[in-house]
Design an enzyme around this catalytic site. Structure first.
Site, PDB file in Angstrom:
ATOM      1  N   CYS A  12       0.854  -1.198   0.000  1.00  0.00           N
ATOM      2  CA  CYS A  12       0.000   0.000   0.000  1.00  0.00           C
ATOM      3  C   CYS A  12       0.889   1.248   0.000  1.00  0.00           C
ATOM      4  O   CYS A  12       2.093   1.163   0.275  1.00  0.00           O
ATOM      5  CB  CYS A  12      -0.881  -0.011   1.240  1.00  0.00           C
ATOM      6  N   HIS A 123      -0.720  -5.396  18.711  1.00  0.00           N
ATOM      7  CA  HIS A 123      -0.229  -4.837  17.440  1.00  0.00           C
ATOM      8  C   HIS A 123       0.328  -3.433  17.671  1.00  0.00           C
ATOM      9  O   HIS A 123      -0.255  -2.626  18.400  1.00  0.00           O
ATOM     10  CB  HIS A 123      -1.353  -4.798  16.401  1.00  0.00           C
ATOM     11  N   GLU A 125       0.387  -0.767  15.925  1.00  0.00           N
ATOM     12  CA  GLU A 125      -0.505   0.355  15.596  1.00  0.00           C
ATOM     13  C   GLU A 125      -1.471   0.616  16.753  1.00  0.00           C
ATOM     14  O   GLU A 125      -1.676   1.758  17.176  1.00  0.00           O
ATOM     15  CB  GLU A 125      -1.290   0.031  14.318  1.00  0.00           C
ATOM     16  N   THR A 160      -6.567  -0.160  11.457  1.00  0.00           N
ATOM     17  CA  THR A 160      -6.781   0.151  10.042  1.00  0.00           C
ATOM     18  C   THR A 160      -6.889  -1.091   9.148  1.00  0.00           C
ATOM     19  O   THR A 160      -7.436  -1.008   8.054  1.00  0.00           O
ATOM     20  CB  THR A 160      -5.627   1.018   9.503  1.00  0.00           C
ATOM     21  N   SER A 219       2.305 -10.853   9.386  1.00  0.00           N
ATOM     22  CA  SER A 219       1.504  -9.750   8.852  1.00  0.00           C
ATOM     23  C   SER A 219       0.025  -9.970   9.161  1.00  0.00           C
ATOM     24  O   SER A 219      -0.601 -10.905   8.647  1.00  0.00           O
ATOM     25  CB  SER A 219       1.717  -9.645   7.337  1.00  0.00           C
ATOM     26  N   SER A 263       2.138  -5.343   2.749  1.00  0.00           N
ATOM     27  CA  SER A 263       3.596  -5.142   2.819  1.00  0.00           C
ATOM     28  C   SER A 263       4.329  -5.992   1.777  1.00  0.00           C
ATOM     29  O   SER A 263       5.547  -6.071   1.824  1.00  0.00           O
ATOM     30  CB  SER A 263       4.150  -5.549   4.179  1.00  0.00           C
TER      31      SER A 263
END
Ligand code: SF4
Length: 290
Positions: A12, A123, A125, A160, A219, A263
């Site tokens: 992305c 995580h 984030e 997200t 991931s 990724s």
């Protein structure tokens, strides 16, 4: 055997921008990245080959460069301030869509809502978002909802990379909790992730009978893409590279769908695609006895 590539897949813009920043020649041998810049082993190897040092957050004491980079997944303000207070120059590669998530979580808290983040507590984030809130709850499944007892106004955001169906299910459960009077949900799942999820639905609509999902074993969004396929009863395998493919998976298959996490670099996707084409060709030769 037919092979179809998902319409949207792979790296992305947020991850690509962060990689480009880390690979800037200006930083060669001068940059330490705190946390996994991308959840992809091949890209991590490229970064290391360019002299970029990658450390985990608990290794900050070992930093030897002046320049330190925060990854696309972001970090709490206090993490950045701690690094600056220690004399490092902080380069922030946080994705704008992660920054939006931080802003919206804080906005909900300012509006008097108790913030809930639907996502994985471990995580990076989510840890960054939680670190910017005075109080919050991370909800990954229904068992976590017991932490909402006593809260009547609840503001919900999502990691997200979450699956929209899962987040909507949890939001509905929260709305139905006894004592909950006001729920505000802001959808913070990012558009590139939604595009990749929609592309899986397109593949499933084309009756794939095997899904190959390419991405780092750690991931989260790659794992979610695989779950999307498996939830529809279609066999799917999560691989990191072409060498992980097993010929037996393809025996008797009519239609293979390929997708990749946010990724996964294009060259890895192309090598997997080529390897699957070669496996399909080998099967045709076997079937025709040549
Ligand atoms: S997955 Fe979405 S939020 Fe995360 S880096 Fe990529 S574009 Fe940004």
């Amino acid at each position: 055997m037919r092979i179809t590539l998902a319409q949207a897949m792979g790296t992305c813009f947020g991850v690509q921008d962060a990689i480009d920043m880390a690979l800037d020649p200006e930083f060669r041998d001068r940059l330490t990245v705190v946390g996994q810049l991308v959840h992809n082993p091949q890209t991590m190897e490229r970064l290391k080959a360019n002299g970029v040092r990658i450390i985990e957050r608990d290794q900050i004491a070992t930093i030897t460069t002046k320049a330190v980079m925060i990854t696309a997944h972001g970090a709490s303000d206090s993490t950045k301030q701690d690094l600056e207070a220690q004399g490092y120059t902080v380069y922030d590669a946080t994705c704008p869509l992660v920054i939006r998530l931080h802003k919206l979580a804080r906005f909900l808290q300012r509006q008097g809502y108790f913030p809930v983040i639907v996502g994985e507590a471990s995580h990076v984030e989510v840890r960054g978002v939680v670190g910017n809130l005075s109080d919050s709850l991370v909800v990954n499944d229904e068992e976590d909802l017991s932490g909402l007892v006593g809260h009547s106004r609840i503001g919900i955001v999502s990691q997200t990379t979450n699956r929209l169906e899962k987040v909507q299910r949890i939001v509905a459960k929260i709305r139905a909790l006894p004592g909950v009077e006001d729920v505000r949900f802001i959808d913070t799942i990012c558009e590139p992730v939604k595009e990749r999820q929609r592309a899986i639905h397109d593949l499933l609509a084309q009756d794939i009978d095997l899904g190959i999902v390419i991405g780092g074993s750690n991931s989260a969004n790659t794992r979610k893409l695989m779950e999307l396929i498996r939830d529809k009863g279609v066999e799917a395998h999560h691989i990191e590279r072409a060498e992980d493919l097993e010929a037996a998976w393809f025996a008797g298959r009519q239609h293979v769908g390929i997708t990749a996490g946010t990724s996964t670099p294009q060259d890895v996707i192309e090598s997997v695609h080529a390897a699957i084409r070669a496996l399909g060709a080998a099967q045709r030769i076997d079937q025709h006895g040549r």
